[in-house]
Write a protein that holds these residues in place. Structure first.
Motif, PDB file in Angstrom:
ATOM      1  N   THR A 192       0.839  -1.199   0.000  1.00  0.00           N
ATOM      2  CA  THR A 192       0.000   0.000   0.000  1.00  0.00           C
ATOM      3  C   THR A 192       0.873   1.248   0.000  1.00  0.00           C
ATOM      4  O   THR A 192       1.871   1.310   0.723  1.00  0.00           O
ATOM      5  CB  THR A 192      -0.915   0.023   1.235  1.00  0.00           C
ATOM      6  N   ALA A 193       0.488   2.235  -0.794  1.00  0.00           N
ATOM      7  CA  ALA A 193       1.180   3.522  -0.836  1.00  0.00           C
ATOM      8  C   ALA A 193       0.333   4.567  -0.127  1.00  0.00           C
ATOM      9  O   ALA A 193      -0.866   4.692  -0.399  1.00  0.00           O
ATOM     10  CB  ALA A 193       1.430   3.944  -2.283  1.00  0.00           C
ATOM     11  N   ILE A 194       0.947   5.290   0.803  1.00  0.00           N
ATOM     12  CA  ILE A 194       0.286   6.398   1.501  1.00  0.00           C
ATOM     13  C   ILE A 194       0.805   7.691   0.881  1.00  0.00           C
ATOM     14  O   ILE A 194       2.016   7.913   0.805  1.00  0.00           O
ATOM     15  CB  ILE A 194       0.574   6.349   3.006  1.00  0.00           C
ATOM     16  N   LEU A 195      -0.099   8.557   0.435  1.00  0.00           N
ATOM     17  CA  LEU A 195       0.250   9.693  -0.415  1.00  0.00           C
ATOM     18  C   LEU A 195      -0.092  11.012   0.265  1.00  0.00           C
ATOM     19  O   LEU A 195      -1.171  11.161   0.841  1.00  0.00           O
ATOM     20  CB  LEU A 195      -0.514   9.593  -1.737  1.00  0.00           C
ATOM     21  N   GLY A 196       0.823  11.969   0.198  1.00  0.00           N
ATOM     22  CA  GLY A 196       0.540  13.257   0.808  1.00  0.00           C
ATOM     23  C   GLY A 196       1.555  14.308   0.437  1.00  0.00           C
ATOM     24  O   GLY A 196       2.372  14.138  -0.475  1.00  0.00           O
ATOM     25  N   ALA A 197       1.497  15.408   1.160  1.00  0.00           N
ATOM     26  CA  ALA A 197       2.443  16.507   0.974  1.00  0.00           C
ATOM     27  C   ALA A 197       2.573  17.239   2.297  1.00  0.00           C
ATOM     28  O   ALA A 197       1.571  17.535   2.953  1.00  0.00           O
ATOM     29  CB  ALA A 197       1.972  17.468  -0.115  1.00  0.00           C
ATOM     30  N   ALA A 198       3.802  17.511   2.696  1.00  0.00           N
ATOM     31  CA  ALA A 198       4.074  18.223   3.942  1.00  0.00           C
ATOM     32  C   ALA A 198       4.543  19.635   3.623  1.00  0.00           C
ATOM     33  O   ALA A 198       5.141  19.888   2.574  1.00  0.00           O
ATOM     34  CB  ALA A 198       5.137  17.490   4.755  1.00  0.00           C
ATOM     35  N   SER A 199       4.253  20.556   4.528  1.00  0.00           N
ATOM     36  CA  SER A 199       4.758  21.920   4.405  1.00  0.00           C
ATOM     37  C   SER A 199       5.756  22.163   5.523  1.00  0.00           C
ATOM     38  O   SER A 199       5.902  21.350   6.438  1.00  0.00           O
ATOM     39  CB  SER A 199       3.605  22.926   4.504  1.00  0.00           C
ATOM     40  N   ASP A 200       6.433  23.295   5.476  1.00  0.00           N
ATOM     41  CA  ASP A 200       7.374  23.621   6.543  1.00  0.00           C
ATOM     42  C   ASP A 200       6.658  23.762   7.876  1.00  0.00           C
ATOM     43  O   ASP A 200       7.245  23.536   8.934  1.00  0.00           O
ATOM     44  CB  ASP A 200       8.117  24.920   6.215  1.00  0.00           C
ATOM     45  N   GLN A 201       5.378  24.131   7.839  1.00  0.00           N
ATOM     46  CA  GLN A 201       4.623  24.344   9.067  1.00  0.00           C
ATOM     47  C   GLN A 201       3.915  23.079   9.553  1.00  0.00           C
ATOM     48  O   GLN A 201       3.604  22.963  10.738  1.00  0.00           O
ATOM     49  CB  GLN A 201       3.577  25.449   8.857  1.00  0.00           C
ATOM     50  N   ASN A 202       3.633  22.137   8.658  1.00  0.00           N
ATOM     51  CA  ASN A 202       2.897  20.919   9.013  1.00  0.00           C
ATOM     52  C   ASN A 202       3.574  19.715   8.368  1.00  0.00           C
ATOM     53  O   ASN A 202       3.377  19.450   7.183  1.00  0.00           O
ATOM     54  CB  ASN A 202       1.442  21.017   8.551  1.00  0.00           C
ATOM     55  N   GLN A 203       4.364  18.996   9.170  1.00  0.00           N
ATOM     56  CA  GLN A 203       5.143  17.886   8.635  1.00  0.00           C
ATOM     57  C   GLN A 203       4.745  16.542   9.233  1.00  0.00           C
ATOM     58  O   GLN A 203       5.459  15.560   9.085  1.00  0.00           O
ATOM     59  CB  GLN A 203       6.630  18.138   8.891  1.00  0.00           C
ATOM     60  N   GLY A 204       3.592  16.486   9.898  1.00  0.00           N
ATOM     61  CA  GLY A 204       3.175  15.263  10.564  1.00  0.00           C
ATOM     62  C   GLY A 204       2.500  14.268   9.639  1.00  0.00           C
ATOM     63  O   GLY A 204       2.335  14.494   8.431  1.00  0.00           O
ATOM     64  N   VAL A 205       2.050  13.158  10.231  1.00  0.00           N
ATOM     65  CA  VAL A 205       1.480  12.066   9.447  1.00  0.00           C
ATOM     66  C   VAL A 205       0.152  12.449   8.795  1.00  0.00           C
ATOM     67  O   VAL A 205      -0.222  11.878   7.766  1.00  0.00           O
ATOM     68  CB  VAL A 205       1.290  10.808  10.321  1.00  0.00           C
ATOM     69  N   VAL A 206      -0.575  13.399   9.374  1.00  0.00           N
ATOM     70  CA  VAL A 206      -1.849  13.802   8.779  1.00  0.00           C
ATOM     71  C   VAL A 206      -1.618  14.394   7.397  1.00  0.00           C
ATOM     72  O   VAL A 206      -2.272  14.014   6.417  1.00  0.00           O
ATOM     73  CB  VAL A 206      -2.588  14.803   9.690  1.00  0.00           C
ATOM     74  N   ASN A 207      -0.678  15.327   7.288  1.00  0.00           N
ATOM     75  CA  ASN A 207      -0.395  15.927   5.986  1.00  0.00           C
ATOM     76  C   ASN A 207       0.302  14.949   5.047  1.00  0.00           C
ATOM     77  O   ASN A 207       0.049  14.943   3.837  1.00  0.00           O
ATOM     78  CB  ASN A 207       0.463  17.179   6.158  1.00  0.00           C
ATOM     79  N   ARG A 208       1.166  14.106   5.610  1.00  0.00           N
ATOM     80  CA  ARG A 208       1.894  13.162   4.767  1.00  0.00           C
ATOM     81  C   ARG A 208       0.990  12.068   4.198  1.00  0.00           C
ATOM     82  O   ARG A 208       1.398  11.349   3.288  1.00  0.00           O
ATOM     83  CB  ARG A 208       3.051  12.544   5.560  1.00  0.00           C
ATOM     84  N   GLY A 209      -0.225  11.964   4.719  1.00  0.00           N
ATOM     85  CA  GLY A 209      -1.168  10.990   4.180  1.00  0.00           C
ATOM     86  C   GLY A 209      -2.453  11.611   3.678  1.00  0.00           C
ATOM     87  O   GLY A 209      -3.444  10.910   3.463  1.00  0.00           O
ATOM     88  N   GLN A 210      -2.445  12.933   3.442  1.00  0.00           N
ATOM     89  CA  GLN A 210      -3.692  13.646   3.164  1.00  0.00           C
ATOM     90  C   GLN A 210      -4.309  13.333   1.803  1.00  0.00           C
ATOM     91  O   GLN A 210      -5.495  13.607   1.584  1.00  0.00           O
ATOM     92  CB  GLN A 210      -3.456  15.156   3.283  1.00  0.00           C
ATOM     93  N   PHE A 211      -3.551  12.751   0.867  1.00  0.00           N
ATOM     94  CA  PHE A 211      -4.090  12.486  -0.466  1.00  0.00           C
ATOM     95  C   PHE A 211      -4.568  11.047  -0.635  1.00  0.00           C
ATOM     96  O   PHE A 211      -4.848  10.607  -1.751  1.00  0.00           O
ATOM     97  CB  PHE A 211      -3.052  12.830  -1.537  1.00  0.00           C
ATOM     98  N   GLY A 212      -4.642  10.311   0.475  1.00  0.00           N
ATOM     99  CA  GLY A 212      -5.201   8.969   0.406  1.00  0.00           C
ATOM    100  C   GLY A 212      -4.152   7.906   0.121  1.00  0.00           C
ATOM    101  O   GLY A 212      -2.968   8.077   0.405  1.00  0.00           O
ATOM    102  N   THR A 213      -4.594   6.807  -0.457  1.00  0.00           N
ATOM    103  CA  THR A 213      -3.709   5.666  -0.674  1.00  0.00           C
ATOM    104  C   THR A 213      -3.780   5.172  -2.113  1.00  0.00           C
ATOM    105  O   THR A 213      -4.699   5.502  -2.865  1.00  0.00           O
ATOM    106  CB  THR A 213      -4.070   4.497   0.263  1.00  0.00           C
ATOM    107  N   GLY A 214      -2.790   4.378  -2.455  1.00  0.00           N
ATOM    108  CA  GLY A 214      -2.759   3.666  -3.723  1.00  0.00           C
ATOM    109  C   GLY A 214      -2.160   2.292  -3.479  1.00  0.00           C
ATOM    110  O   GLY A 214      -1.904   1.907  -2.338  1.00  0.00           O
ATOM    111  N   THR A 215      -1.943   1.552  -4.527  1.00  0.00           N
ATOM    112  CA  THR A 215      -1.256   0.267  -4.417  1.00  0.00           C
ATOM    113  C   THR A 215       0.035   0.348  -5.215  1.00  0.00           C
ATOM    114  O   THR A 215       0.163   1.160  -6.135  1.00  0.00           O
ATOM    115  CB  THR A 215      -2.122  -0.885  -4.940  1.00  0.00           C
TER     116      THR A 215
END
Length: 493
Positions: A463-486
Motif C-alpha cells: 500500500t502507498a500512503i500519499l501526501g504533501a508536507a509543508s514547513d509548518q505541518n510535517q506530521g502524518v496527517v499531511n503526509r497521508g492527506q491524499f489517500g492511498t494507492g497500491t
C-alpha cells in the motif's frame, strides 16, 4: 436521521475531543452559540448577494478598523481572490482569461522563508512566485514588473527584510502587499495593515469561531471590492468559491462577539486551568510530566508538552496519539508535535470537563505501556540492494519510478526518479516487511510517498500512503492527506 441524534454517530463517524487547536482537517473550531442562532435566522430569508456584501463590507470596516472587508469561503479563497484582484482588478478582459495570464503582470514576490502550502492559491490565479531573502534580492526582483508581494505573517520573523522595508520600496511603485494571517488572532486595527500591508487575510472559522467555511479579506476598499467582483456569484475564476448569505451573517456575528463581548482574561485563564488539570493527572504517572509552553510571537494560546521516560514506556508520541484516538472518549492529539517521548496539547478547543478526560486518557495509555516489550524487529530476510522499477496505481492513473537502492543491514537508502518527481529514498527492512519513503520538494510543499509492503518471490508490493508536507505541518496527517494507492516493484538490470 433523527433531529435530536448526533448526526456524525448516525453516519458511523466518531467525534473526538480536540487538542489540536484550529486545524481545518480536524473540523476547525466550534461555532459560537450566537453564530449558530444568527446563521439559522439568516437561512429564513432571501437577499441579493451584491447588496449584502456591500453592507457587510461597511460593517466589517466598522468592526475591524480596516478600510473595507469581504467574507470569503475560507481564508485560502481570500488569498486567491486577493491575488486575482491585484492581477486582474475588475477588468473583464483579464478576469475571464484567468488563470492564463500571458500579457499580464503575473510575478508575485514571496520571501523564501515565508513560502507556505497555501501559496498554491496564488499560483492557481496564474502567477509565478519569485523568492527573495534579502533587500538586494528584492531590488533584483523589482527589475521586472511585479503584480504583488505576499507575506506569511507568522513566519515574518524568519526573514531579514521586514514588512516596513518592503512597503517603503514597493508602495511608490503601486505594488500592493497582502499578508496571510489566517492562523492569527484578529486585532483592531490589524497590525499588518498599520505596518503597511494593503490586504490581510484571516480565518472566520478558526479563532473567531464563526462558520468553518469562512474567511476574511480586509484592507484597501478598491482591492477588496475587486476581489469581490472576481468571486461567486460573479462568473469569473472565483465562481467555484461560493460564500453563502448565512456565512456572511455568521462571520459578522462572530466579529461582534470577538470585539464587543469576549472575556479575554477569562478565556486565557481557562486555558491555563485546563492545562493544569491535564498536567496534574499525567503527573500521577511515574516518570511522566507536563510542562507549559508559553506562547510566543503571534501565537497567543499556551500549550502543554507531555513527556515520559521512553525506556519505561516503550511507545512514541505517534503511538500514544493513536491509542487515545482509538479510545473512549476519542481524543485527537497533534501529530506535528509528536516526538520519541513527547507530544503537545493545545487547550483552545477544550469544552468544560474535557481537560480531565484528556489527562486521564493519556495517563491510562502510559500506565498500560509500562513494562511492555518493544515491537520485535526481525533481521532482513533478503538483500534488496540494486535497481527496481516501481509502479504506483492511484485512484485514477499510475506512475512509474526507477529506484536505485542501497542496503546496510535493515537500513535502506538510495535515489528515485520519475516524471516531474525525483529525490532521495529511505526505508527499513524487517524480515520480509519493507517500508520505503520517497520525498521531493515542489514549490512550498514536500511531496511524500510512503510505501508499506512485503517481499515475495523477489517482488515487492503493498500500500502507498500519499501526501504533501509543508514547513509548518510535517506530521502524518499531511503526509497521508491524499489517500492511498497500491504499488508493486520488480528488479531491473
Amino acid at each position: 436521521m433523527k433531529s435530536n441524534a448526533n448526526p456524525y454517530l448516525a453516519l458511523g463517524v466518531r467525534p473526538f475531543i480536540n487538542c489540536c487547536s484550529v486545524r481545518t482537517m480536524h473540523g476547525g473550531s466550534l461555532m459560537l452559540p450566537q453564530v449558530r442562532a444568527a446563521v439559522a435566522e439568516a437561512s429564513r430569508y432571501f437577499v441579493n448577494l451584491d447588496e449584502l456584501m456591500e453592507a457587510a463590507g461597511k460593517r466589517l470596516a466598522e468592526l475591524t478598523g480596516a478600510e473595507w472587508g469581504l467574507v470569503t469561503c475560507g481564508s485560502a479563497a481570500a488569498v486567491a481572490l486577493g491575488t486575482a484582484a491585484c492581477v486582474a482588478g475588475n477588468d473583464p478582459v483579464k478576469m475571464l482569461r484567468l488563470p492564463f495570464t500571458d500579457g499580464m503582470v503575473n510575478r508575485v514576490i514571496i520571501p523564501k522563508s515565508q513560502r507556505f502550502a497555501y501559496d498554491q492559491a496564488v499560483r492557481m490565479i496564474g502567477c509565478n512566485i519569485v523568492e527573495i531573502d534579502t533587500r538586494e534580492d528584492l531590488d533584483r526582483a523589482l527589475a521586472e514588473p511585479v503584480a504583488m508581494v505576499v507575506l506569511l505573517g507568522k513566519q515574518e520573523h524568519l526573514t531579514g527584510v521586514r514588512l516596513e522595508e518592503i512597503a517603503a520600496v514597493v508602495k511608490p511603485r503601486g505594488i500592493p502587499i497582502m499578508v496571510d494571517a489566517a492562523s492569527e488572532h484578529l486585532e483592531r486595527p490589524s497590525p499588518w495593515l498599520v505596518r503597511g500591508a494593503d490586504l490581510v487575510v484571516y480565518s472566520g472559522g478558526k479563532f473567531l469561531r464563526g462558520p468553518q467555511t469562512s474567511g476574511l479579506l480586509l484592507g484597501s476598499k478598491r482591492l477588496v471590492e475587486a476581489a469581490w467582483r472576481n468571486a461567486s456569484p460573479h462568473q469569473a475564476l472565483g465562481r467555484p468559491m461560493k460564500v453563502s448569505k448565512e456565512d456572511v451573517i455568521g462571520v459578522l456575528t462572530a466579529l461582534e462577539y470577538w470585539f464587543e463581548e469576549r472575556d479575554q482574561a477569562g478565556e486565557r485563564q481557562k486555558w491555563y486551568d485546563d492545562l493544569a488539570v491535564i498536567a496534574e493527572r499525567v503527573g500521577q504517572v511515574p516518570r511522566a510530566r507536563g510542562e507549559v509552553i508559553e506562547p510566543e510571537g503571534v501565537d497567543l494560546v499556551p500549550r502543554l508538552r507531555i513527556s515520559w521516560d521512553r525506556w519505561h514506556y516503550p511507545l512514541d508520541g505517534l503511538a500514544l496519539r493513536q491509542q487515545v484516538l482509538d479510545g473512549e472518549p476519542r481524543i485527537m492529539l497533534d501529530d506535528n508535535s509528536a516526538t520519541e517521548d513527547t507530544i503537545v496539547i493545545d487547550p483552545f478547543q477544550l469544552q468544560p470537563g474535557e481537560a480531565m478526560q484528556v489527562g486521564d486518557a493519556v495517563a491510562a495509555v502510559l500506565r498500560e505501556a509500562s513494562g511492555a516489550s518493544p515491537a520485535p524487529n526481525y533481521p532482513p530476510a533478503i538483500e534488496i540492494a540494486g535497481n527496481w522499477e516501481l509502479r504506483v496505481d492511484f485512484l485514477q492513473g499510475s506512475r512509474v519510478h526507477w529506484l536505485a537502492l542501497e542496503q546496510r543491514g535493515p537500513a535502506l537508502a538510495g535515489h528515485q526518479r520519475s516524471a516531474q518527481f525525483e529525490g532521495p529514498v529511505s526505508g527499513h527492512l524487517s524480515g520480509n516487511q519493507v517500508q520505503l519513503s520517497l520525498t521531493s520538494r515542489y514549490e512550498a510543499s514536500t511531496i511524500c510517498y510512503f510505501f508499506d509492503g512485503e517481499i515475495h518471490d523477489g517482488r515487492m508490493s503493498g500500500t502507498a500512503i500519499l501526501g504533501a508536507a509543508s514547513d509548518q505541518n510535517q506530521g502524518v496527517v499531511n503526509r497521508g492527506q491524499f489517500g492511498t494507492g497500491t504499488w508493486q516493484a520488480n528488479r531491473v538490470g
